[in-house]
Design a protein around this motif. Structure first.
Motif, short mmCIF file in Angstrom:
data_model
loop_
_atom_site.label_atom_id
_atom_site.label_comp_id
_atom_site.label_asym_id
_atom_site.label_seq_id
_atom_site.Cartn_x
_atom_site.Cartn_y
_atom_site.Cartn_z
N ASP A 56 -28.79 -27.03 31.35
CA ASP A 56 -28.30 -26.15 30.27
C ASP A 56 -28.90 -26.51 28.91
O ASP A 56 -28.19 -26.63 27.92
N LEU A 57 -30.20 -26.64 28.87
CA LEU A 57 -30.88 -26.90 27.61
C LEU A 57 -30.84 -25.69 26.69
O LEU A 57 -30.78 -25.81 25.47
N HIS A 58 -30.95 -24.50 27.26
CA HIS A 58 -30.81 -23.24 26.52
C HIS A 58 -31.79 -23.11 25.36
O HIS A 58 -31.42 -22.71 24.26
N PHE A 59 -33.04 -23.46 25.61
CA PHE A 59 -34.05 -23.25 24.57
C PHE A 59 -34.19 -21.76 24.29
O PHE A 59 -34.11 -20.92 25.18
N GLY A 60 -34.40 -21.44 23.02
CA GLY A 60 -34.56 -20.05 22.60
C GLY A 60 -33.25 -19.35 22.27
O GLY A 60 -33.27 -18.16 21.91
N GLU A 61 -32.13 -20.06 22.36
CA GLU A 61 -30.85 -19.41 22.03
C GLU A 61 -30.78 -19.14 20.53
O GLU A 61 -31.12 -20.00 19.71
N ASP A 62 -30.33 -17.94 20.18
CA ASP A 62 -30.28 -17.51 18.78
C ASP A 62 -31.62 -17.79 18.09
O ASP A 62 -31.68 -18.35 16.99
N ALA A 63 -32.70 -17.36 18.75
CA ALA A 63 -34.05 -17.70 18.29
C ALA A 63 -34.36 -17.13 16.91
O ALA A 63 -35.25 -17.66 16.23
N TRP A 64 -33.67 -16.10 16.48
CA TRP A 64 -33.96 -15.43 15.22
C TRP A 64 -33.20 -16.06 14.05
O TRP A 64 -33.35 -15.63 12.91
N THR A 65 -32.38 -17.06 14.31
CA THR A 65 -31.59 -17.70 13.26
C THR A 65 -32.18 -19.07 12.92
O THR A 65 -33.05 -19.60 13.62
#
Length: 323
Positions: free
Chosen positions: A39-48
């Motif tokens: 659950d590294l979740h790279f790229g989450e909320d990438a625009w913030t």
């Protein structure tokens, strides 16, 4: 050609052949240590601003773990990226970033898919408010897009670009699941007889239901009978989304970790995988992502849940610092 170059070239050929056959040779007479990143979740909320900072923090945590523990092998247990937040066509850019701390240290690895890795883009509702769509910043050489990247594309990009990857794209007849394969661990002195077997299974989610199918169960049964007919070799199983067995085992159990902070988010249905594992005495452990706990299941093997390693993701616990 100098002798040392010939030797190096032959070593690379042998190593590549071993990887194609799903074999990994362990160091002779030394313990074998595996690091698990879930659950590294790279790229989450990438625009913030928040999202990229969490990716940076996750890189730091992984680097500390790898330097302190110096594992022989790394398993990425799914939700490597949050595809439903990634607005570029090639999500492999984020996938590759998550692999980079392991690759930089020359450590081999395997990956499996989670429910976020190929999830379709989810348009934030506040983009349609008065504030509007934010100014999007896409990586150099990549245009903003909301098409997404399929499981097969992600896996093939990983394999083609990384000589240290032991991942495979699995059996075609198990589609739409992709990351289904087995890795044989053997000693350097006897590559023919494995000392342990690691099975990797795609538990779905994202582009299709969260489930391990009956076809995957049959594949495991046939494969395990083929390569471990007398159940003499220990087997460890890896997948991302917990089985429904977790919902039963967790009731009244004395657990390590934070399982009681959140409910168990299990697969949508059970198609026989746990029963198949229960019948094999050689299965010594089942390792999954999501809710954090270490349980002893009724099948007599360890049920290990890794929790999230990354700085992003869902849940109450601060990610990436209490593994």
């Amino acid at each position: 050609m100098p002798r040392h170059l010939i030797f190096s070239y032959l070593s690379l050929i042998i190593a590549a052949a071993a990887m194609r056959e799903g074999n990994f040779r362990m160091r002779e007479g030394a313990p074998f240590k595996i690091a698990l990143f879930a659950d590294l979740h790279f790229g989450e909320d990438a625009w913030t601003e928040w999202g990229p900072i969490q990716d940076f923090n996750s890189m730091g945590v992984m680097s500390i773990v790898l330097d302190d523990e110096q594992p022989d092998f790394v398993v990425y247990l799914g939700d490597v990226i949050t595809a439903n937040n990634i607005m570029i066509a090639n999500a492999s850019l984020y996938w590759d970033q998550a692999l980079s701390p392991t690759r930089a240290r020359g450590i081999p690895w395997s990956t499996i898919f989670g429910n976020h890795d190929d999830a379709p883009f989810e348009w934030p509702l506040d983009w349609f408010s008065q504030a509007g769509i934010p100014q999007l910043s896409c990586p150099r050489g990549s245009d903003c897009s909301f098409r997404g990247t399929t499981r097969l594309e992600l896996m093939r990009n990983e394999i083609e670009r990384n000589s240290l990857s032991f991942s495979t794209d699995g059996q075609r007849n198990l589609w739409p699941s992709v990351s289904n394969y087995v890795l044989k661990l053997s000693s350097t002195s006897n590559a023919r007889d494995p000392v342990a077997l690691m099975y990797f299974l795609d538990s779905g989610g994202g582009s299709y239901p969260e489930i391990i199918s009956n076809a995957q169960v049959k594949w495991f049964q046939e494969k395990s009978r083929e390569i471990n007919p007398h159940s003499r070799v220990p087997e460890i199983i890896f997948w991302h989304i917990p089985s429904k067995a977790y919902e039963k085992v967790a009731i009244g159990a004395q657990c390590v970790g934070s399982i009681f902070w959140e409910s168990v988010a299990a697969q949508e249905a059970e198609m026989g995988m746990m029963k198949a594992l229960e019948k094999r005495d050689s299965v010594k452990g089942i390792t999954m992502g999501w809710i954090g706990a270490a349980l002893i299941g009724r099948c007599g093997c360890a049920l290990l849940d890794t929790r999230a390693t990354g700085g992003t993701g869902t849940g109450r616990e601060a990610r990436g610092f209490s593994r």
